[in-house]
Design an enzyme around this catalytic site. Sequence first.
Site, PDB file in Angstrom:
ATOM      1  N   CYS A  50       0.837  -1.203   0.000  1.00  0.00           N
ATOM      2  CA  CYS A  50       0.000   0.000   0.000  1.00  0.00           C
ATOM      3  C   CYS A  50       0.876   1.259   0.000  1.00  0.00           C
ATOM      4  O   CYS A  50       1.603   1.494  -0.948  1.00  0.00           O
ATOM      5  CB  CYS A  50      -0.999  -0.047   1.163  1.00  0.00           C
ATOM      6  SG  CYS A  50      -2.336   1.163   0.993  1.00  0.00           S
ATOM      7  N   HIS A  69      -3.755  -4.978  -0.223  1.00  0.00           N
ATOM      8  CA  HIS A  69      -3.297  -5.534   1.051  1.00  0.00           C
ATOM      9  C   HIS A  69      -3.385  -7.061   0.996  1.00  0.00           C
ATOM     10  O   HIS A  69      -4.455  -7.615   1.249  1.00  0.00           O
ATOM     11  CB  HIS A  69      -4.182  -5.027   2.190  1.00  0.00           C
ATOM     12  CG  HIS A  69      -3.970  -3.590   2.523  1.00  0.00           C
ATOM     13  ND1 HIS A  69      -3.004  -3.170   3.400  1.00  0.00           N
ATOM     14  CD2 HIS A  69      -4.600  -2.476   2.088  1.00  0.00           C
ATOM     15  CE1 HIS A  69      -3.039  -1.842   3.495  1.00  0.00           C
ATOM     16  NE2 HIS A  69      -3.997  -1.406   2.706  1.00  0.00           N
ATOM     17  N   GLU A  83      -2.397  -9.104   3.128  1.00  0.00           N
ATOM     18  CA  GLU A  83      -2.705  -9.608   4.475  1.00  0.00           C
ATOM     19  C   GLU A  83      -4.185  -9.489   4.829  1.00  0.00           C
ATOM     20  O   GLU A  83      -4.634 -10.046   5.819  1.00  0.00           O
ATOM     21  CB  GLU A  83      -1.826  -8.893   5.516  1.00  0.00           C
ATOM     22  CG  GLU A  83      -2.246  -7.481   5.891  1.00  0.00           C
ATOM     23  CD  GLU A  83      -1.945  -6.386   4.877  1.00  0.00           C
ATOM     24  OE1 GLU A  83      -2.236  -5.219   5.206  1.00  0.00           O
ATOM     25  OE2 GLU A  83      -1.428  -6.679   3.775  1.00  0.00           O
TER      26      GLU A  83
END
Length: 193
Positions: free
Chosen positions: A77, A175, A177
């Site tokens: 990001c 993202h 994650e």
Amino acid sequence: MNIVIINYGAGNIQSIMFALQRLGLNAVLSNNPEEIKAADKVIFPGVGEASSAMKMLVESGLDTLIPTLKQPVLGICLGMQLMCKSSEEGDTKGLGIFNVDVIKFSNKVKVPQMGWNQIYNLKSSLFREITDNEYMYLVHSYYAPLCNEAVATTNYEVEYASALQNNNFYGTQFHPEKSGDVGEQILANFLKL
């Protein structure tokens, strides 16, 4: 495996730690240059505003360290955006790892782009076993235009680079994650590089 998450005060660190734990791995949070240089893999997260995040990197000397790293480095990001030449956000000079300038979406679309969007034109070992048009989670108002270093594309008003690669440096606008099983596969692929 020695994984370091760069800790400079502008990171989405907890969700990355949890994603790594789900993969059976632990990471060290550090802003210590020696620890970062000694890592097998480095993750460079980022949340917030570009100019204040870059100021924190400069104050800690990490702005000169990061571009010299030789192991695989993953910017996520804002981390990816700071690895570019510059960002319109706060008129910020970046680390210059990726040869592209980050610009803002126009006011014709809802900003920030927030939620799930597709990635395609996948061109990196980061995307092993990932097929075009998988959905990833994004939150951003600025983007890297398509360029020679683009290794994934997303369309939101325009097609833009949702992932970049230059040698051992990788960046994702999305993202991983926070992107479920597909995101975890991308993190696992990074850790196998």
